[in-house]
Design a protein around this motif. Sequence first.
Motif: not given
Length: 111
Positions: A59-77
Motif C-alpha cells: 500500500m506504500i510506494s516510494v520514489s526517492g524520499d517521497t512516500y505515497t500511502v494508499n489505503g482505506y478506513v471504515d468509520a462512522q459518518n
Amino acid sequence: MGFIVFIANLCSSPSSPPSSPTHSYTDSRIDAYTTSKRIIEKVLKAPSTATFQSYDKSMISVSGDTYTVNGYVDAQNSFGAMLRSYYTVRLKGSAYNWTIESVVFDSEKIR
C-alpha cells in the motif's frame, strides 16, 4: 535436562534482531503508514470509530524520499452509518521527520 537447556538458550538470545541495510527503509514505510493514519483521523467525523486497513507494504510506494500511502478506513459518518473511505497521503522525508505534500480523502483533495 532438555528444558533447562531451552531456558538457557532463551536467556542468552539477543533482545532485538540485528539491524540490516533495509531496517531504516522498513521503519520509514511503517512510520509513513502510521503518520498517514494520524492525518486521516483528523479528517474523520468520528475518529474513535475508525478501523484502518492493516499495514501491508504494497500500500506504500516510494520514489526517492517521497512516500505515497494508499489505503482505506471504515468509520462512522455524521449520521452514525459506517462507511468505507479511501485515502492517499503523500509524505516527503523519512521516519519521524515528515512533510505533508498532499492528502486526498474520498477523491477530494484536502491538502
